[in-house]
Design a protein around this motif. Sequence first.
Motif, PDB file in Angstrom:
ATOM      1  N   LYS A 154       0.618  -1.239  -0.082  1.00 59.50           N
ATOM      2  CA  LYS A 154       0.146   0.002  -0.098  1.00 59.50           C
ATOM      3  C   LYS A 154       1.067   1.329  -0.054  1.00 59.50           C
ATOM      4  O   LYS A 154       1.926   1.436   1.075  1.00 59.50           O
ATOM      5  CB  LYS A 154      -1.014  -0.117   1.076  1.00 59.50           C
ATOM      6  CG  LYS A 154      -1.675   1.282   1.328  1.00 59.50           C
ATOM      7  CD  LYS A 154      -2.802   1.343   2.397  1.00 59.50           C
ATOM      8  CE  LYS A 154      -3.467   2.487   2.377  1.00 59.50           C
ATOM      9  NZ  LYS A 154      -4.528   2.546   3.929  1.00 59.50           N
ATOM     10  N   THR A 213       1.520   5.208   0.441  1.00 57.06           N
ATOM     11  CA  THR A 213       1.127   6.462   0.857  1.00 57.06           C
ATOM     12  C   THR A 213       1.961   7.657   0.094  1.00 57.06           C
ATOM     13  O   THR A 213       3.173   7.547   0.340  1.00 57.06           O
ATOM     14  CB  THR A 213       1.298   6.653   2.094  1.00 57.06           C
ATOM     15  OG1 THR A 213       0.742   5.530   2.976  1.00 57.06           O
ATOM     16  CG2 THR A 213       0.889   8.056   2.535  1.00 57.06           C
ATOM     17  N   ARG A 214       1.323   8.487  -0.638  1.00 56.34           N
ATOM     18  CA  ARG A 214       1.928   9.482  -1.487  1.00 56.34           C
ATOM     19  C   ARG A 214       2.900  10.410  -0.448  1.00 56.34           C
ATOM     20  O   ARG A 214       2.417  10.626   0.487  1.00 56.34           O
ATOM     21  CB  ARG A 214       0.736  10.232  -2.309  1.00 56.34           C
ATOM     22  CG  ARG A 214      -0.028   9.464  -3.206  1.00 56.34           C
ATOM     23  CD  ARG A 214       0.752   8.779  -4.240  1.00 56.34           C
ATOM     24  NE  ARG A 214       0.086   8.011  -5.543  1.00 56.34           N
ATOM     25  CZ  ARG A 214       0.306   7.662  -6.438  1.00 56.34           C
ATOM     26  NH1 ARG A 214       1.766   7.830  -6.933  1.00 56.34           N
ATOM     27  NH2 ARG A 214      -0.512   6.879  -7.096  1.00 56.34           N
ATOM     28  N   GLU A 231       7.208   9.441   0.077  1.00 58.81           N
ATOM     29  CA  GLU A 231       6.253   8.367  -0.245  1.00 58.81           C
ATOM     30  C   GLU A 231       6.855   7.179   0.859  1.00 58.81           C
ATOM     31  O   GLU A 231       7.820   7.134   1.215  1.00 58.81           O
ATOM     32  CB  GLU A 231       6.732   7.815  -1.843  1.00 58.81           C
ATOM     33  CG  GLU A 231       6.051   8.433  -2.737  1.00 58.81           C
ATOM     34  CD  GLU A 231       6.348   7.811  -4.078  1.00 58.81           C
ATOM     35  OE1 GLU A 231       5.403   7.879  -5.121  1.00 58.81           O
ATOM     36  OE2 GLU A 231       7.233   6.956  -4.242  1.00 58.81           O
ATOM     37  N   GLN A 232       5.781   6.355   1.123  1.00 59.58           N
ATOM     38  CA  GLN A 232       5.910   5.716   2.100  1.00 59.58           C
ATOM     39  C   GLN A 232       5.434   4.189   1.806  1.00 59.58           C
ATOM     40  O   GLN A 232       4.158   4.273   1.117  1.00 59.58           O
ATOM     41  CB  GLN A 232       5.356   5.971   3.542  1.00 59.58           C
ATOM     42  CG  GLN A 232       5.941   7.231   4.065  1.00 59.58           C
ATOM     43  CD  GLN A 232       5.109   7.850   5.307  1.00 59.58           C
ATOM     44  OE1 GLN A 232       5.049   7.137   6.272  1.00 59.58           O
ATOM     45  NE2 GLN A 232       4.363   8.873   4.926  1.00 59.58           N
ATOM     46  N   TRP A 233       6.001   3.275   2.292  1.00 57.32           N
ATOM     47  CA  TRP A 233       5.158   1.870   2.161  1.00 57.32           C
ATOM     48  C   TRP A 233       5.650   0.937   3.191  1.00 57.32           C
ATOM     49  O   TRP A 233       6.955   1.272   3.560  1.00 57.32           O
ATOM     50  CB  TRP A 233       5.308   1.167   0.501  1.00 57.32           C
ATOM     51  CG  TRP A 233       6.789   1.096   0.166  1.00 57.32           C
ATOM     52  CD1 TRP A 233       7.574   0.153   0.526  1.00 57.32           C
ATOM     53  CD2 TRP A 233       7.317   2.254  -0.596  1.00 57.32           C
ATOM     54  NE1 TRP A 233       9.006   0.405   0.267  1.00 57.32           N
ATOM     55  CE2 TRP A 233       8.842   1.574  -0.720  1.00 57.32           C
ATOM     56  CE3 TRP A 233       7.105   3.129  -1.369  1.00 57.32           C
ATOM     57  CZ2 TRP A 233       9.402   2.450  -1.513  1.00 57.32           C
ATOM     58  CZ3 TRP A 233       7.942   3.817  -1.889  1.00 57.32           C
ATOM     59  CH2 TRP A 233       9.356   3.536  -1.975  1.00 57.32           C
TER      60      TRP A 233
END
Length: 206
Positions: free
Chosen positions: A13, A15-16, A198-200
């Motif tokens: 998933k 996250t912008r 950005e994160q994942w």
Amino acid sequence: MSDSETGLPDSFKLTRARKLAGTVAQVLRTEGVEDFQTTACDELDLIFEGIPGDRHSGFTRLSGGREPWYPRGTEMVNERQISILSVEELAEIAKLMELEDLKPEWIGANIVIEGLPRLTLIPPRTRLVFEGGAVIRVDGDNAPCRVAGRAIAENVPGRGGLDLLFPQKARRLRGLVGFVEKPGVIKAGEGMTAHIPEQWIYDPGA
């Protein structure tokens, strides 16, 4: 399978990236390399080594209990030049510890930010861009320790056990540590922006 837009596996998933604004409430520094507690000042003049003359300045530092993978005292890069705390999280810690107040100087703050929600949970690689031009790169959250707890106890006479209570109650609330990416001057009252990447969640089995 991978998502054609993000290039990530479907199970990741994303996250912008985003930007969040805050305000510098206070700036502080140590009076010397032996001091842990800080003192409020008019401005911080940041150089690549950190805050000149501050306890945590320098390109390198010696490893300690936070780095069990190295023998204690190993020279390593200094990613902990600057301590950044939150007005809101200091108030939350104080409430959890049943204190009337928790002053940032007691626990070695250099910069106190107001208006950034859940500051301590801001991810590594975030760039804190200050109105005056300085930029701090976030290394990660600052785990609460008994050293800071003992400093609190020194300032709150008559309360036993605060050195142990602080690490218990301040987890994920104790702020961030980072290093100077771009030198400059930081003053209380100026605006700042957190540039969050950005994160994942990394899942090697995905």
